[in-house]
Design a protein around this motif. Structure first.
Motif, short mmCIF file in Angstrom:
data_model
loop_
_atom_site.label_atom_id
_atom_site.label_comp_id
_atom_site.label_asym_id
_atom_site.label_seq_id
_atom_site.Cartn_x
_atom_site.Cartn_y
_atom_site.Cartn_z
N MET A 1 -6.29 -0.36 -17.04
CA MET A 1 -6.45 -1.75 -17.39
C MET A 1 -5.19 -2.49 -16.96
O MET A 1 -4.08 -2.04 -17.23
N ARG A 2 -5.39 -3.56 -16.27
CA ARG A 2 -4.27 -4.36 -15.77
C ARG A 2 -4.23 -5.72 -16.45
O ARG A 2 -5.27 -6.35 -16.63
N LYS A 3 -3.03 -6.14 -16.82
CA LYS A 3 -2.84 -7.46 -17.40
C LYS A 3 -1.79 -8.16 -16.55
O LYS A 3 -0.72 -7.60 -16.28
N TYR A 4 -2.11 -9.38 -16.15
CA TYR A 4 -1.21 -10.14 -15.27
C TYR A 4 -0.56 -11.29 -16.02
O TYR A 4 -1.19 -11.91 -16.88
N LYS A 5 0.71 -11.57 -15.68
CA LYS A 5 1.43 -12.69 -16.29
C LYS A 5 0.81 -14.01 -15.86
O LYS A 5 0.61 -14.90 -16.64
N ASN A 6 0.54 -14.12 -14.57
CA ASN A 6 0.06 -15.35 -14.01
C ASN A 6 -1.08 -15.00 -13.05
O ASN A 6 -0.87 -14.28 -12.08
#
Length: 82
Positions: A1-6
């Motif tokens: 699972m990937r979470k991006y800042k922007n």
């Protein structure tokens, strides 16, 4: 699972193995260990037509998954690493 800042710049903030839940250490958005990223857009002839799925596996979960294959993944040695 990937979470991006922007979402526009796609700077990776968090990376978690979908198999075991282990958080992968990142340095400036770059994983510090081997991770398999899978993205699949299902198409015709599938019951999942029109669905896109993605997940990430740490190396241990990848090894566990592929150990159960009837035909093992093809393996080749690469001399130039990117």
């Amino acid at each position: 699972m990937r979470k991006y800042k922007n979402t526009e710049e796609r700077v990776l903030e968090k990376l978690i193995c979908n198999g075991c839940g282990k958080e992968i250490l990142l340095r400036q958005g770059i994983p510090q260990e081997g991770v398999l990223q899978v993205k699949k857009q299902w198409d015709y002839m599938s019951e999942k037509d029109g669905i896109q799925e993605s997940f990430d596996l740490c190396e241990s979960c990848y090894d566990r998954l592929t150990a159960g294959f009837q035909i093992p993944p093809k393996r080749e040695e690469v001399t130039e690493l990117l």
